[in-house]
Write an enzyme that holds these catalytic residues in place. Sequence first.
Site: not given
Ligand code: SAH
Length: 223
Positions: A73
């Site tokens: 993000s």
């Molecule tokens: N917090 C992260 C940004 C994440 S983007 C950072 O600081 O880099 C969102 C993330 O959520 C992605 O990696 C995606 O694969 C994950 N995601 C999506 N659905 C999910 C779920 N049901 N459970 C766990 N992770 C999930």
Amino acid sequence: MLVSGTGFCQNKDAYESMRNRMVDDQIAGRGISDQATLQAMRKVPRHLFVPVSYLSEAYSDRPLPIGYNQTISQPCVVAYMTELSKPAKGKIALEIGTGSGYQAAVLAEIVDTVYSIEIVPELAKEAAARLKKLGYQNIITKYGDGYEGWPGHSPFDIIIVTAAADHIPQPLKDQLADGGRLVMPVGNPAAVQELILLTKKKGRITEQRLEPVRFVPLKRLKQ
Ligand code: SAH
């Protein structure tokens, strides 16, 4: 003879000034005032959480691709969600969507323990290795579907969901501690969502709608 770049003149963290400028301009400059959040954002080496091909953009004012169609993000969104969650020493946090591990690291600078779940196995593995290498012993990660939360470690004072869905998963509401705060983008996962803040007091949940945001969709392993 004048020799530069050695001893105390050496630039120990070439990225430190970029990071401080990021905090001053993009975060403090936009109204984030929680000191713990600002300090954590000044400390966590964001450039070590992005792919090497994006190294020069690590401190820029935007989200960046981290592979597998996912993103780290934008810095000010991480700061905003962190501040909203009211992080403090003594608290236990759950993050859904580890991604690069950056948000988990920012939280871990402040709270006691961060549990973080990632649904893409490769990202889960990479983030776990990265966080270990950086010495974050208070972050516990796992691969899995975060929709169900992590009941074995609940309740959580803080729950931050970094992927969007059209509703807040009931298991996450259930696993929120009394006095706890949950922050999640809710709305059309394919378009723009609203950042929602849930607070729980004496078992009663209150919802506040905040800023428009854009996150990748929350996926499910099985429904
Ligand atoms: N917090 C992260 C940004 C994440 S983007 C950072 O600081 O880099 C969102 C993330 O959520 C992605 O990696 C995606 O694969 C994950 N995601 C999506 N659905 C999910 C779920 N049901 N459970 C766990 N992770 C999930």
